[in-house]
Design an enzyme around this catalytic site. Structure first.
Site: not given
Ligand code: UD1
Length: 424
Positions: A30-31, A100, A124, A313
């Site tokens: 999925k991701n 997201r 979320d 996850d």
């Molecule tokens: C993706 C995955 C999710 C997985 C996560 C971490 C998808 C659709 N989702 O989510 O399943 O759990 O990676 O492996 O692929 N953050 C900030 N600022 C930003 C971006 C992120 O503070 O601009 C923080 C987030 O709040 C979080 C952390 O960084 O605490 C990790 O987030 P991120 O790696 O970006 O996760 P996603 O890409 O949203």
């Protein structure tokens, strides 16, 4: 292009107490696939993505791409996306709020169309998830970006320019958005402290097959040399390591024996070490792995970390396993702030878990006891189903639609492994 899943009010009904045994096949990740779909916007014409899972999130991304002017069609597990010369640039809240990963159209749209308006996804059930790294990174590439009326509005009418970007945290989404923007920028971009997840490597390889120049995929330093144009492509998605992990934990928790076709040990090294510590016997097979467990699991401490660390996850699964393990364990969540919300549901099944900030302290008991519970997100939902398998009596898990977002045919796969599961 509706997926074959049921209605949003569905629930799973599980009668616990059996060991899962047999074979299961893992579908595309999925991701990864959602990001490949968004990245197809970078080239005019028809791209084909193969090994696409039949899950609700793929339908949501398809709807978003259609609204941007693309044609999307599915033939079995192959998805074709035909991108017009001039796609629209606005991703509306009604779709973004459902998923997201919609934010992944931001980078490709700014790079291709010179403008993107993408609704803020909001929080979320696993915690607030900022976009500051995405926005700051796009600004470094020469875009203007601001938030207005609930939308991120990014513009680069004269194109983007390569830059040196250092991320404060190896965010998966930010690395993806910046990589998919930088591929069409003028000059060289480096992303330091980049995410290293296999899904991101898959996206990078998809972009390379479109004609992008990218080095360092899978390392913390990615170098991108911009090109003026990309071409449509044909790409097969990698298999889903989180689904493979779900089955591995299901085997360990239920003291079962599952052969996981398509499970890639090289994408799950830390997780497999933890399962081995818990007492599982893990062997490589021709096209995957086999996980056997002949004893009650041993309590196993874990701290989640960005890849190659133990994936956040998988957190619900290791907590659920520790809830029935022999001994006391500590599980620490370092990526998302509210991922422990599902622990309240697990407590309804009798689990002994206390949470203090980033830490969950778990005392294993021999068996949980069935009760009505509710899924709050994809992995929490699947984790509750696994917990129900080791609960005495009947459990209902409401909110099946959360599980549908990430698991094709979950109930059918469980039944084929011997579980007493129905969907209603
Ligand atoms: C993706 C995955 C999710 C997985 C996560 C971490 C998808 C659709 N989702 O989510 O399943 O759990 O990676 O492996 O692929 N953050 C900030 N600022 C930003 C971006 C992120 O503070 O601009 C923080 C987030 O709040 C979080 C952390 O960084 O605490 C990790 O987030 P991120 O790696 O970006 O996760 P996603 O890409 O949203």
């Amino acid at each position: 292009m509706a997926s074959s899943q049921g209605s949003t009010n569905d629930r799973f009904r599980i009668v616990g107490g059996c060991s899962l045994k047999g074979e299961v096949t893992v579908t595309g990740a999925k991701n990864s696939v959602l990001k490949l779909m968004a990245a197809s916007l970078l080239a005019v014409g028809k791209s084909t993505i193969r090994n696409v899972p039949d899950i609700a999130d793929v339908d949501i991304m398809a709807d978003l791409l259609k609204r941007l002017g693309c044609e999307v069609s599915r033939d079995g597990s192959n998805l074709s996306i035909t991108v017009p010369e001039a796609p629209a640039h606005r991703a509306d809240y009604d779709l973004v709020r459902k998923m997201r990963a919609s934010i992944n159209v931001l980078g490709p749209l700014v790079a291709r169309v010179g403008k993107a308006e993408v609704a803020l996804p909001g929080g979320d059930a696993i915690g607030s998830r900022g976009l500051d790294f995405h926005i700051k990174g796009l600004e470094s590439l020469g875009a203007t970006a601001h938030v207005e009326h609930g939308y991120v509005i990014a513009e680069a009418p004269n194109g983007l320019t390569g830059a040196t970007i250092e991320l404060d945290f190896p965010s998966v989404g930010a690395t993806e958005n910046l990589m998919t923007a930088a591929v069409l920028a003028k000059g060289v971009t480096t992303i330091d402290n980049a995410a290293r997840e296999p899904d991101l490597v898959d996206l990078g390889e998809f972009l390379i097959s479109m004609g992008a120049k990218i080095e360092g995929l899978g390392s913390p330093l990615i170098k991108i040399t911009g090109v003026s144009k990309l071409n449509p492509t044909d790409h097969t998605t990698i298999t889903d390591r989180i689904i493979a992990g779900t089955w591995a934990f299901a085997a360990a928790m239920t003291q079962g024996d599952i052969t996981i076709h398509g499970g890639r040990a090289d994408h799950m090294e830390v997780m497999l070490e933890k399962l081995a510590h818990a007492g599982a016997i893990i062997t490589s097979t021709a096209d995957g792995i086999r996980v056997q467990m002949n004893q009650r699991p041993r309590a196993t401490d874990v701290a989640t970390l960005p890849y190659p660390g133990f994936a956040t996850d998988l957190l619900p699964f290791i907590i659920a396993m520790n809830a029935v393990a022999d001994g006391h364990s500590m599980v620490t969540e370092n990526v998302f702030e509210s991922r422990f919300m599902f622990v309240n549901e697990l407590a309804r099944l009798g689990a002994h878990v206390t949470v203090d900030g980033k830490h969950a302290s778990i005392t294993g008991i021999a068996q949980l006891s069935g009760a009505p519970v509710e899924a709050t997100d994809i992995r929490a939902g699947a984790g509750l189903v696994l917990a129900a398998l080791v609960s005495e009596g009947e459990t209902t898990v409401d909110g099946a639609f959360h599980i549908d977002r990430g698991y094709p045919n979950f109930a059918e796969d469980l039944r084929a492994l011997g579980a007493n599961v129905t969907r209603e």
